[in-house]
Design a protein around this motif. Structure first.
Motif, short mmCIF file in Angstrom:
data_model
loop_
_atom_site.label_atom_id
_atom_site.label_comp_id
_atom_site.label_asym_id
_atom_site.label_seq_id
_atom_site.Cartn_x
_atom_site.Cartn_y
_atom_site.Cartn_z
N ALA A 163 0.83 -1.21 0.00
CA ALA A 163 0.00 0.00 0.00
C ALA A 163 0.87 1.26 0.00
CB ALA A 163 -0.94 -0.01 1.21
N PHE A 187 1.97 1.97 -3.57
CA PHE A 187 0.91 2.45 -4.44
C PHE A 187 0.35 3.81 -4.02
CE2 PHE A 187 0.89 -1.78 -6.22
CZ PHE A 187 0.73 -1.47 -7.55
N VAL A 188 0.31 4.05 -2.70
CA VAL A 188 -0.12 5.37 -2.26
C VAL A 188 0.84 6.44 -2.79
CG1 VAL A 188 -0.31 6.87 -0.23
CG2 VAL A 188 -1.47 4.67 -0.25
N ILE A 242 0.11 6.83 -6.54
CA ILE A 242 -1.15 7.52 -6.81
C ILE A 242 -1.07 8.99 -6.41
CG2 ILE A 242 -3.58 7.62 -6.11
CD1 ILE A 242 -3.37 4.50 -5.76
N VAL A 246 -6.76 13.45 -22.41
CA VAL A 246 -6.34 12.16 -21.90
C VAL A 246 -5.10 12.41 -21.02
CG1 VAL A 246 -5.46 9.88 -22.50
CG2 VAL A 246 -7.25 10.92 -23.89
N PRO A 247 -5.11 11.93 -19.75
CA PRO A 247 -4.03 12.25 -18.82
C PRO A 247 -2.65 11.80 -19.31
CG PRO A 247 -5.86 11.24 -17.65
CD PRO A 247 -6.16 11.14 -19.12
N VAL A 260 -0.42 10.41 -17.72
CA VAL A 260 -0.05 9.09 -17.20
C VAL A 260 -0.45 7.98 -18.16
CG1 VAL A 260 -2.17 8.78 -15.83
CG2 VAL A 260 -0.06 7.64 -15.13
N LEU A 261 -1.44 8.23 -19.02
CA LEU A 261 -1.83 7.23 -20.02
C LEU A 261 -1.07 7.41 -21.33
CD1 LEU A 261 -5.73 7.01 -19.70
CD2 LEU A 261 -4.00 5.54 -18.67
N ARG A 262 -0.57 8.64 -21.57
CA ARG A 262 0.04 8.90 -22.87
C ARG A 262 1.55 8.83 -22.85
NH1 ARG A 262 -2.11 14.51 -24.82
NH2 ARG A 262 -1.50 14.93 -22.69
N ARG A 263 2.16 9.01 -21.66
CA ARG A 263 3.61 9.09 -21.61
C ARG A 263 4.22 7.75 -21.23
NH1 ARG A 263 4.31 12.68 -25.01
NH2 ARG A 263 2.55 14.07 -24.77
N GLU A 264 5.27 7.39 -21.92
CA GLU A 264 5.89 6.09 -21.76
C GLU A 264 6.34 5.86 -20.32
OE1 GLU A 264 6.48 8.26 -24.04
OE2 GLU A 264 5.64 7.29 -25.78
N VAL A 265 7.17 6.76 -19.81
CA VAL A 265 7.77 6.52 -18.50
C VAL A 265 7.27 7.61 -17.56
CG1 VAL A 265 9.89 6.16 -17.22
CG2 VAL A 265 9.76 5.54 -19.64
N ALA A 283 4.34 6.72 -14.70
CA ALA A 283 3.97 6.07 -13.44
C ALA A 283 5.12 5.22 -12.90
CB ALA A 283 2.72 5.23 -13.62
N VAL A 284 5.92 4.65 -13.82
CA VAL A 284 6.96 3.71 -13.39
C VAL A 284 8.00 4.36 -12.47
CG1 VAL A 284 8.83 2.23 -14.21
CG2 VAL A 284 6.60 2.15 -15.34
#
Lengths: 221, 221, 221
Positions: free
Chosen positions: C133, C136-137, C140, C156-157, C159-164, C166-167
């Motif tokens: 947790a 992930f917290v 997020i 579209v955020p 985080v969905l469009r950029r490769e690197v 969230a990682v």
């Protein structure tokens, strides 16, 4: 509650199918691999996150339970394995493709809707929420992940566009809540309630195919 | 707190008008009946759901209190009864129609904004939140439902597009929080604070009509 | 935990830069001054609000802590001071302008991503959340504010469009969680973890500039 293991199993099934549906929406929206993974994660776990926040069960299971994460990871792998086959189909038959992915998304969605409505209501019952809250927590858990998925890629959510979407989810949650009130909540009841939601939803999808409505692309007035 | 009954009444008024505004947005976006119902539900209860989650009052009243659900259901019926009259107007005068619904949505929105800002702050005060949090919980409760409504149908929320929207809500919440700090919170104070928010917001709408700004349809750069 | 003051400082830095990025997105989307302020507020505090709700730390610091509000207000002032210079650049060189704001948003975003990933994980550790947790917290908290910002203006955020994207956030949160598990969490570790996230993210941005992908405007299929 003796129904706990079957809740976990149903929850994992729902997370898996919702995550695959999220991945497919990502493929359809031509996102890259990372975007597809994030969308699968949000779709698979979103409904459960909202459910747990509404029930005060924090940190939510979706970010603290390794089983949940495993289900999302497996769904991600499944989606990536599906992707080239989808690309194949796209090459062979461009017209079929879009309809096929859209249909797959809708059926997977129906499975997730059914399992999440039932497990959401059952978890609310287990945590001692009032009956009305149990029904709505089930309904919100069922439609939440898909709604987040659609909003993130800029689409009006299915729950607003589809005739019979939230209603079977609320119905399934009500069956679970009613069974708990009669002290008759058991694994078969949970599974039957999920099947009920799924059958109604699929019937609605099939009727939809027979009575196609024009695509609402001009939603922003 | 002696102001509790008037909080419930103001809350129910806010839920009702927000839900009707949500239903009208659904009609304007040409959603079907189920989509309209879901949008009415989200708009009417969304702000209160966020408020209760932020205050740790879970399950939120919006999904566990029968009064709240009744207010949303009545709003749904009212919207459905309104729908054919709106369709009539549409047929007779296509130009008038869009402006009329948009204006109705905006005035209903102003009532909801006013009541939710006040009840949000009052509930935060009653649950012992710090003063700053009381002001912001009121503001978020007031703008939350409308923002969710607009995001779901793919529009940039009013709160980002309208000059004087969040400010009167925060002001009304601040009046309630200040009154509570002076130990002077009562039913008349709550009602006066709500009227204050409504008057400022309506003044802004009327000025808006006098100084029209070009519609921002090209928001995605 | 002895790392608490540095958590606050890093958090304030993250809020400030995220809020400026939100304000710039508002300018780019041609919102008025109030819309820009709201978008700055949502972007600066959104990730922290979700973090605190998931950790059950309510009311969230973002609406109850005066420091946080001050950081957002300063960011609002900074954005308003920036706005005329941006307008100047726009007049002199229309082509450069869009790219410049977009690039500024992306670098500010990288700073906020780095600090929020680290402080989110550290706060989760301090509140005794399970290791998974905590990771992930952090992730997020890092991506939440930017995702809300983009959804609100209909994009579209990232985080969905950029490769690197969230990682590195998850990686930084994992470093903090691992250090806490080894009982080695200290101010230098937090700062180093934030620098790690920032460097990876910036490397990804620079590579992005070298390998431009076509803009995905046709996201709604």
């Amino acid at each position: 509650m003796s129904a706990a293991p079957s809740i976990l199993v149903l929850d994992l099934v729902g997370i898996f199918v919702f995550a695959v549906s999220g991945g497919l929406v990502g493929i359809r929206a031509r996102l890259d691999l990372f975007g597809i993974a994030v969308l699968a994660w949000v779709t698979g776990l979103g409904g459960g996150l909202i459910r747990d926040v509404f029930l005060g069960d924090v940190p939510p299971a979706g970010i603290s339970d390794p089983w949940y994460l495993t289900a999302v990871l497996l769904a991600g792998v499944a989606t990536v394995l599906l992707a080239p086959r989808v690309a194949d189909l796209r090459r062979r038959n461009p017209d079929l493709r879009l309809g096929l992915i859209t249909r797959m998304i809708r059926y997977l969605d129906a499975v997730g809707l059914a399992t999440f409505a039932v497990t959401g209501a059952a978890k609310a019952v287990a945590l001692g929420a009032p009956p009305l809250a149990c029904v709505f927590v089930g309904g919100i858990a069922a439609v939440g992940g898909g709604a987040l998925r659609d909003v993130l890629v800029g689409q009006v959510p299915e729950v607003l566009r589809r005739e019979v979407y939230a209603v079977p989810a609320l119905l399934g949650a009500a069956v679970v809540t009613g069974a708990a009130w009669l002290d008759a909540l058991s694994m078969p009841v949970l599974v039957l309630a999920a099947v009920l939601v799924f059958v109604i939803r699929v019937a609605a999808i099939v009727l939809d195919l027979n009575v196609p409505t024009p695509r609402q692309t001009g939603v922003r007035p």
